[in-house]
Design a protein around this motif. Sequence first.
Motif, PDB file in Angstrom:
ATOM      1  N   ASN A  14       0.831  -1.209   0.000  1.00  0.00           N
ATOM      2  CA  ASN A  14       0.000   0.000   0.000  1.00  0.00           C
ATOM      3  C   ASN A  14       0.863   1.254   0.000  1.00  0.00           C
ATOM      4  O   ASN A  14       0.519   2.261  -0.634  1.00  0.00           O
ATOM      5  N   ASP A  15       1.986   1.194   0.698  1.00  0.00           N
ATOM      6  CA  ASP A  15       2.921   2.320   0.732  1.00  0.00           C
ATOM      7  C   ASP A  15       3.538   2.539  -0.645  1.00  0.00           C
ATOM      8  O   ASP A  15       3.704   3.676  -1.099  1.00  0.00           O
ATOM      9  N   GLU A  17       2.159   1.763  -3.505  1.00  0.00           N
ATOM     10  CA  GLU A  17       1.121   2.332  -4.371  1.00  0.00           C
ATOM     11  C   GLU A  17       0.875   3.802  -4.045  1.00  0.00           C
ATOM     12  O   GLU A  17       0.741   4.642  -4.949  1.00  0.00           O
ATOM     13  N   ALA A  18       0.838   4.130  -2.751  1.00  0.00           N
ATOM     14  CA  ALA A  18       0.565   5.508  -2.326  1.00  0.00           C
ATOM     15  C   ALA A  18       1.659   6.473  -2.768  1.00  0.00           C
ATOM     16  O   ALA A  18       1.400   7.662  -2.981  1.00  0.00           O
ATOM     17  N   ASN A  19       2.878   5.956  -2.916  1.00  0.00           N
ATOM     18  CA  ASN A  19       4.004   6.810  -3.303  1.00  0.00           C
ATOM     19  C   ASN A  19       4.291   6.785  -4.804  1.00  0.00           C
ATOM     20  O   ASN A  19       5.353   7.235  -5.245  1.00  0.00           O
ATOM     21  N   GLY A  20       3.358   6.256  -5.572  1.00  0.00           N
ATOM     22  CA  GLY A  20       3.462   6.327  -7.023  1.00  0.00           C
ATOM     23  C   GLY A  20       4.430   5.358  -7.664  1.00  0.00           C
ATOM     24  O   GLY A  20       4.819   5.543  -8.822  1.00  0.00           O
ATOM     25  N   TYR A  22       3.727   2.162  -8.119  1.00  0.00           N
ATOM     26  CA  TYR A  22       2.992   1.055  -8.743  1.00  0.00           C
ATOM     27  C   TYR A  22       2.769   1.299 -10.235  1.00  0.00           C
ATOM     28  O   TYR A  22       2.345   2.367 -10.656  1.00  0.00           O
ATOM     29  N   TRP A 185      -3.820  -8.208  -2.229  1.00  0.00           N
ATOM     30  CA  TRP A 185      -3.525  -6.815  -2.598  1.00  0.00           C
ATOM     31  C   TRP A 185      -3.715  -6.610  -4.095  1.00  0.00           C
ATOM     32  O   TRP A 185      -4.306  -5.618  -4.524  1.00  0.00           O
ATOM     33  N   THR A 189      -6.215  -4.155  -6.060  1.00  0.00           N
ATOM     34  CA  THR A 189      -5.591  -3.097  -6.856  1.00  0.00           C
ATOM     35  C   THR A 189      -6.103  -3.087  -8.285  1.00  0.00           C
ATOM     36  O   THR A 189      -5.982  -2.096  -8.984  1.00  0.00           O
ATOM     37  N   LYS A 193      -8.096   2.897 -13.532  1.00  0.00           N
ATOM     38  CA  LYS A 193      -7.248   4.006 -13.119  1.00  0.00           C
ATOM     39  C   LYS A 193      -7.576   5.299 -13.867  1.00  0.00           C
ATOM     40  O   LYS A 193      -7.158   6.366 -13.465  1.00  0.00           O
TER      41      LYS A 193
END
Length: 221
Positions: A14-15, A17-20, A22, A185, A189, A193
Amino acid sequence: MADSNYQAVLVILNDIEANGLYKFNKEYHDEEFFINFIEFEKSFTNSFEKVIQKIDAFETEKDEIVFFAVYSLMLYVNSHLQVFEKFLKIIINSAMIKGSFDEDTSLSQMIRKICNKMQYTEKLKNSIRGLFLVDFRDAIAHQKYIIKDGAITIYPKDQREQITLNELYDDALQVRSMFHAMLDWADATEKPKTKKAILDNTINDLIHQVNTLDKKLDRLS
């Protein structure tokens, strides 16, 4: 209830993905490979548990059975670590990490690149390395291990580490839990998008509904 290893993997992903970091990399994705691996995992788990339960019943060949158990668990754990390496290459945007990566990039290198990009502390980096058993993976990959006296000794670096059968079994449970976290996950996901993706999905749904309606009308006519 999910264990700490499962939760830790979800937090990390998740971290990411949150920080771009992914990005779905189609060139590394092999759906058939993952389906086959899931089937292997189920079959191995069921069969191996039966073997472990019967170890004490063997008297004359107990050492050989223990050796077999250690070797089998070693392969089981290592196969998961290989999958983790492949999984990270599927989801990480290579343009976002220093030096990028390719087919030959090891799990250890992937973890290091990701942790550096995320600017994690040294303590957290070491914890993540431990979670992903990178020393174990490096030792097996470079054949720096010995199976003896019911245990496996790895020496990926100068320092040796002995892993007993019970500890190896714990590692097997750990990687299994981590793999399931990755699957969960990834499933969560897989969502649109962009507006175009949403529109495409809507159109596909409408086409499906129309086709279904046509079939019903055909049966009535």
